[in-house]
Design a protein around this motif. Sequence first.
Motif, short mmCIF file in Angstrom:
data_model
loop_
_atom_site.label_atom_id
_atom_site.label_comp_id
_atom_site.label_asym_id
_atom_site.label_seq_id
_atom_site.Cartn_x
_atom_site.Cartn_y
_atom_site.Cartn_z
N GLN A 1 29.04 -0.74 29.13
CA GLN A 1 28.96 -1.34 27.81
C GLN A 1 28.81 -0.25 26.75
OE1 GLN A 1 26.03 -4.40 27.62
NE2 GLN A 1 26.62 -5.10 25.58
N PRO A 2 29.63 -0.28 25.70
CA PRO A 2 29.52 0.74 24.65
C PRO A 2 28.14 0.75 24.01
CG PRO A 2 31.59 -0.46 24.44
CD PRO A 2 30.77 -1.19 25.46
N ARG A 3 27.65 1.96 23.71
CA ARG A 3 26.36 2.12 23.05
C ARG A 3 26.53 2.41 21.57
NH1 ARG A 3 23.16 -0.34 26.64
NH2 ARG A 3 23.23 0.64 28.71
N VAL A 4 27.75 2.27 21.09
CA VAL A 4 28.05 2.46 19.68
C VAL A 4 28.70 1.18 19.16
CG1 VAL A 4 28.30 4.96 19.83
CG2 VAL A 4 30.29 3.49 20.23
N PRO A 5 28.62 0.93 17.86
CA PRO A 5 29.26 -0.27 17.32
C PRO A 5 30.76 -0.27 17.59
CG PRO A 5 27.74 0.68 15.72
CD PRO A 5 27.87 1.68 16.83
N MET A 6 31.27 -1.43 17.96
CA MET A 6 32.70 -1.59 18.17
C MET A 6 33.24 -2.51 17.07
SD MET A 6 33.32 0.25 20.87
CE MET A 6 34.83 -0.24 21.71
N PRO A 7 34.45 -2.26 16.54
CA PRO A 7 35.39 -1.21 16.95
C PRO A 7 34.87 0.20 16.62
CG PRO A 7 36.51 -2.94 15.69
CD PRO A 7 35.04 -3.14 15.51
N PHE A 8 35.00 1.12 17.57
CA PHE A 8 34.59 2.50 17.39
C PHE A 8 35.57 3.19 16.44
CE2 PHE A 8 34.78 6.95 19.19
CZ PHE A 8 33.54 7.35 18.73
N GLN A 9 35.04 3.97 15.52
CA GLN A 9 35.83 4.65 14.49
C GLN A 9 36.69 3.68 13.69
OE1 GLN A 9 37.98 7.50 16.93
NE2 GLN A 9 36.32 8.99 16.83
N GLY A 10 36.27 2.42 13.66
CA GLY A 10 36.92 1.43 12.82
C GLY A 10 38.05 0.65 13.45
N ASN A 11 38.70 1.22 14.51
CA ASN A 11 39.85 0.51 15.06
C ASN A 11 40.00 0.58 16.58
OD1 ASN A 11 40.60 3.17 15.28
ND2 ASN A 11 42.48 3.00 14.06
N TYR A 12 39.05 1.22 17.28
CA TYR A 12 39.10 1.25 18.75
C TYR A 12 38.27 0.07 19.25
CZ TYR A 12 38.64 3.10 23.54
OH TYR A 12 38.67 3.26 24.91
N THR A 13 38.96 -0.98 19.65
CA THR A 13 38.30 -2.24 19.98
C THR A 13 37.86 -2.29 21.44
OG1 THR A 13 40.36 -3.33 20.62
CG2 THR A 13 39.75 -3.42 18.27
N THR A 14 37.02 -3.25 21.73
CA THR A 14 36.61 -3.48 23.11
C THR A 14 37.81 -3.82 23.98
OG1 THR A 14 34.42 -4.26 22.40
CG2 THR A 14 35.16 -4.90 24.60
N GLN A 15 38.75 -4.57 23.43
CA GLN A 15 39.94 -4.94 24.19
C GLN A 15 40.81 -3.72 24.51
OE1 GLN A 15 38.92 -6.63 21.33
NE2 GLN A 15 37.89 -8.15 22.66
N MET A 16 40.88 -2.77 23.59
CA MET A 16 41.60 -1.53 23.86
C MET A 16 40.93 -0.74 24.98
SD MET A 16 42.38 -0.47 19.90
CE MET A 16 43.11 1.12 20.28
N TYR A 17 39.61 -0.74 24.98
CA TYR A 17 38.81 -0.07 26.02
C TYR A 17 39.05 -0.74 27.37
CZ TYR A 17 34.25 1.61 27.99
OH TYR A 17 33.24 2.16 28.74
N GLU A 18 39.03 -2.07 27.39
CA GLU A 18 39.28 -2.83 28.62
C GLU A 18 40.67 -2.55 29.17
OE1 GLU A 18 36.55 -6.75 27.42
OE2 GLU A 18 38.63 -6.56 26.76
#
Length: 419
Positions: free
Chosen positions: A228-245
């Motif tokens: 689980q990300p420990r930083v707010p998502m989307p990271f850097q404004g546009n890296y979403t949880t779905q992109m990570y998945e």
Amino acid sequence: MHFTTSTVVVGLLAVAASGVSAVPAKRRPDKGHTSRRVELGPRPEYLINNMDEGPLKDKLALCLEKKVYTTHFSIGHRGGGCLQFPEETMQSLVAGTRMGAGIQECDLAFTSDRELVCRHDQCDLHTTTNIVATTLGAKCTTPFEPASDGKAATAKCCTSDITLAEFKSLCGKMDGYNASATTPEDFLHGTPNWRTDLYSTCATVLSHKEFIQYVDSQGLQFTTELKQPRVPMPFQGNYTTQMYEQQVVDEYVEAGINPSRVWLQSFVFEDVAYWLKHAPEFGRQAILLDQSGDPPTSTVEKAAANLTFYKDAGVKIVAPPLPYLVSVDADGEYVPSIYATKAKELGLDIITWSLERSGPLAQAVARNDYYYSTITNGTHRDGDMYKLVDVLAQDVGVKGIFSDWSATVTFYANCMRLF
């Protein structure tokens, strides 16, 4: 000295050749087993000698001189060598593989340039690497602060604080820190006394792609946990949880790995649901890690009540921790729990974690260690480890066990022919 990947592999293979239970392993193409010689070292025999007298001890003792093979029942937790080698590093991975882990794990986090790396937590670099004692320490979310005026030393360093190239410059170390440290160098100490720093001499940290390459070269299977990300998502404004998945799936596809060899994991139901919908060839054997019954806000019984929902949603494999699956009866004997019984009734496959995480069992019970919290009344000695494994395998019916020292599970699985 910071070793290259190739140097580490060659060097550790030579070191690992000293195990006492070594026998040649034959390739079993039908099971996809590695042809590497499996070596168990002295720990399985130590545990057997420490067991109470009885049929299980006798049966295991008869297996001590038998041939040993890599087995998918043995899953390398954080590499499978964490009792002696820094977790999530090439050294732990090689050690666990040498000890017969048929499935190897990489816990996943992302860097500031959105590359995937193996870390048990996105923000554990201050306890698992030397970052605070390097120039990169200034980039940490919370740079090192010394102990003073009764306050403990602190730091918080995340993979998302640095780039992949910067991450690769770090040395992996045994997880721990010195809360009374007044210098960054002192902060790096704190390894539990039942582990060792003998091999903690700048272990090689890994990208996810490097993990895939090594495990594939050994003919093993993969289990990647999306942390689980420990930083707010989307990271850097546009890296979403779905992109990570999706990124974890894409890296396996790009490496040409058959999805049947991959067991994705997550504690987050939405991650598993994403894979079921958008990458079904991977989702069909994705593992839902379940810690929803932890006190003080929940119970194992409440966690068991959630299993029907997961089953109806398409989840096929659940992975609760050891204490969710075993309890003790009136005679102090290990027995399957309510959770284990419910999962079997629903037809869910079960995997569990993490054996060998707790140190000497008498000490673990005395401090009410998490992994033995439901069976403290029946746990007295290190040899009870195999009593626990036997109940998990034979009565609960788990399909695999994550372990910090793969030899323990590998030996049992070979003795009971669980491949």
